[in-house]
Design an enzyme around this catalytic site. Structure first.
Site, PDB file in Angstrom:
ATOM      1  N   LYS A 188     -66.016  43.668  37.737  1.00 26.98           N
ATOM      2  CA  LYS A 188     -66.547  45.018  38.186  1.00 26.98           C
ATOM      3  C   LYS A 188     -66.589  45.870  36.844  1.00 26.98           C
ATOM      4  O   LYS A 188     -67.400  46.620  36.481  1.00 26.98           O
ATOM      5  CB  LYS A 188     -65.503  45.897  39.081  1.00 26.98           C
ATOM      6  N   GLU A 242     -66.312  56.583  43.727  1.00 28.49           N
ATOM      7  CA  GLU A 242     -65.288  56.407  45.018  1.00 28.49           C
ATOM      8  C   GLU A 242     -64.896  55.113  44.889  1.00 28.49           C
ATOM      9  O   GLU A 242     -65.481  54.167  44.467  1.00 28.49           O
ATOM     10  CB  GLU A 242     -66.162  56.844  46.236  1.00 28.49           C
ATOM     11  N   SER A 253     -65.039  35.531  40.936  1.00 28.22           N
ATOM     12  CA  SER A 253     -65.508  36.998  40.725  1.00 28.22           C
ATOM     13  C   SER A 253     -64.283  37.675  40.392  1.00 28.22           C
ATOM     14  O   SER A 253     -64.351  38.943  39.610  1.00 28.22           O
ATOM     15  CB  SER A 253     -65.948  37.578  42.013  1.00 28.22           C
TER      16      SER A 253
HETATM   17  C1  PLP Z   1     -65.383  44.291  44.721  1.00 32.35           C
HETATM   18  C2  PLP Z   1     -65.234  42.929  44.554  1.00 32.35           C
HETATM   19  C3  PLP Z   1     -66.225  41.888  45.325  1.00 32.35           C
HETATM   20  C4  PLP Z   1     -67.173  42.468  45.988  1.00 32.35           C
HETATM   21  O1  PLP Z   1     -68.246  43.344  45.486  1.00 32.35           O
HETATM   22  P1  PLP Z   1     -69.637  42.577  45.066  1.00 32.35           P
HETATM   23  O2  PLP Z   1     -70.442  43.959  44.854  1.00 32.35           O
HETATM   24  O3  PLP Z   1     -70.217  42.029  46.281  1.00 32.35           O
HETATM   25  O4  PLP Z   1     -69.624  41.596  44.028  1.00 32.35           O
HETATM   26  C5  PLP Z   1     -65.902  40.492  45.034  1.00 32.35           C
HETATM   27  N1  PLP Z   1     -64.985  40.094  44.392  1.00 32.35           N
HETATM   28  C6  PLP Z   1     -64.136  40.955  43.838  1.00 32.35           C
HETATM   29  C7  PLP Z   1     -63.184  40.174  42.962  1.00 32.35           C
HETATM   30  C8  PLP Z   1     -64.118  42.346  43.999  1.00 32.35           C
HETATM   31  O5  PLP Z   1     -63.044  43.057  43.205  1.00 32.35           O
END
Ligand code: PLP
Length: 400
Positions: free
Chosen positions: A93, A115, A382
């Site tokens: 993010k 938000e 992610s």
């Molecule tokens: C917020 C988040 C997601 C989901 O958001 P996307 O916009 O679909 O990437 C996935 N993995 C993590 C670690 C997150 O914090």
């Protein structure tokens, strides 16, 4: 294959998806933002500065890690993990937050508005606000403020004001409404920093642009390591930003198969999931058109996933389009499978993944088993799972 070129036919649209369906007071600021983004995205000094901060503050490039023990466990294709979990603040993010905050500063804005549901995007936004010395107001549903106490404290430590929204269902949807209202009144001074590849134009395009660093790095790294492109890409899909960030630089490579993994929650045939593509239909939500889970009146349905970042009743317009084109396949993974994989990756590799990312890894494991060892899979890790440890412990106690 329909990809980048066709999307350009109508600005802000991916096929029939996307667009900008907002109340009149938001038209002007969103057009201003679009113009600024188009002007700055190819600007030399903007990109130099962004690269500098991504390297020195965020910690990029992060590794593309060959998960040898996980690969042995699956007994098939080689699994590589793109280590977004190693970024500062613990997920992908921050890539987007950094890009948008730099844009905000260049536009002379003094405040970031965002938000947040689970709090991860709020923490990333509060971090870049502190970094650029901007004021920061984060809107959060009152229910989420209680559930995500630790992240609220983090945001406050970073100097942000967290506004607890008491209206409606007291969750993310109400926080979005309040944040947009505030932005419409104060856009001369404020910048709305959106956290996923969703929302009205230009956000889906802009967020994808800033997240594409993931795929650009991964592409170079896999070629350096194996001498060729990967056979498969796998990422989890909430709003779709980490997925489109990994996928986009590979869309024109026909030999690369791409799979987005949605949260099946307690099962696709129950009411408790958040699989907008697998079980939704085209509709308009939060100012744009996409696959969405709605009732007959067009109201978003309540959704569920064990992973707080995945429970959103819509999905990015580009994913919606790429699904219809057949370029990307969308599969799903249940809460239970994600939980098992959360533990498995921790034990096998010494990496505690975010519950969101565990969805992608769970699917990649099933896929790897079906393939021969010459094949390669890149999975987007992610985020890290520190934020989920207490919740997982609670689940295990309940099971006992
Ligand atoms: C917020 C988040 C997601 C989901 O958001 P996307 O916009 O679909 O990437 C996935 N993995 C993590 C670690 C997150 O914090």
């Amino acid at each position: 294959m329909a990809t980048k070129k066709e999307e350009m036919l109508r600005e802000g649209y991916f096929g029939d998806y996307g667009g900008r369906f907002v109340p009149p007071p938001l038209e002007k600021p969103l057009q201003e933002l679009t113009d600024a983004f188009i002007r700055l995205k190819d600007d030399y000094s903007f990109n130099e500065e962004l690269s500098f901060h991504l390297k020195n503050f965020v910690g990029r490039p992060n590794p593309l890690y060959f998960a040898e023990r996980l690969t042995d466990y699956a007994g098939g294709a080689k699994i590589f993990l793109k280590r977004e979990d190693l970024n500062h603040t613990g997920s992908h993010k921050i890539n987007n937050a950094m890009g948008q905050a730099l844009l905000a500063r260049d536009l002379g804005k003094k405040r970031l508005i965002a938000e947040t549901g689970a709090g991860q995007h709020g923490v990333a936004t509060a971090t870049v606000a502190s970094f650029f010395d901007l004021d920061c107001t984060i809107f959060m549903g009152a229910e989420d403020v209680i559930r995500q106490e630790m992240n609220v404290f983090r945001m406050e430590l970073l100097g942000a004001e967290v506004v607890s929204v008491e209206s409606g269902t007291r969750t993310l949807k109400d926080a979005v409404d309040r944040a947009l209202e505030t932005y419409a009144k104060d856009f001369e001074n404020s910048f709305y920093l959106l956290g996923s590849a969703v929302g009205p134009h230009p956000y889906p395009t802009m967020v994808r642009h800033f997240q594409s660093i993931i795929g650009k790095e991964a592409r170079e790294q896999i070629i350096e390591t194996t001498g060729k492109l990967p056979d498969y890409l796998v990422a989890c899909v909430g709003g779709g930003s980490n997925a489109i960030g990994l996928f986009h630089p590979f869309l024109e490579d026909e030999g690369v198969s791409i799979i987005g993994v949605e949260p099946a929650g307690e099962g696709l045939d129950t009411a408790r999931h958040a699989a907008s593509i697998s079980r939704g239909a085209p509709g308009i939500i939060h100012g744009f058109k996409c696959y969405t889970l709605q009732d007959e009146k067009g109201e978003p349905l309540p959704v569920h996933s064990i992973a707080p970042g995945l429970d959103y009743p819509g999905v990015g317009p580009e994913h919606s389009y790429l699904r219809d084109c057949g370029r990307i396949n969308y599969e799903s993974i249940t809460d239970r499978e994600a939980l098992e994989t959360f533990q498995l990756l921790s034990r096998e590799e010494g990496i505690i993944p975010a519950l969101e990312s565990a969805h992608a890894i769970a699917y990649a494991l099933k896929l790897a088993k079906e393939l021969s060892p010459e094949k390669t899979i890149i999975v987007n890790l992610s985020g890290r799972g520190d934020k989920d440890v207490a919740q997982v412990a609670r689940y295990h106690r309940e099971e006992l």
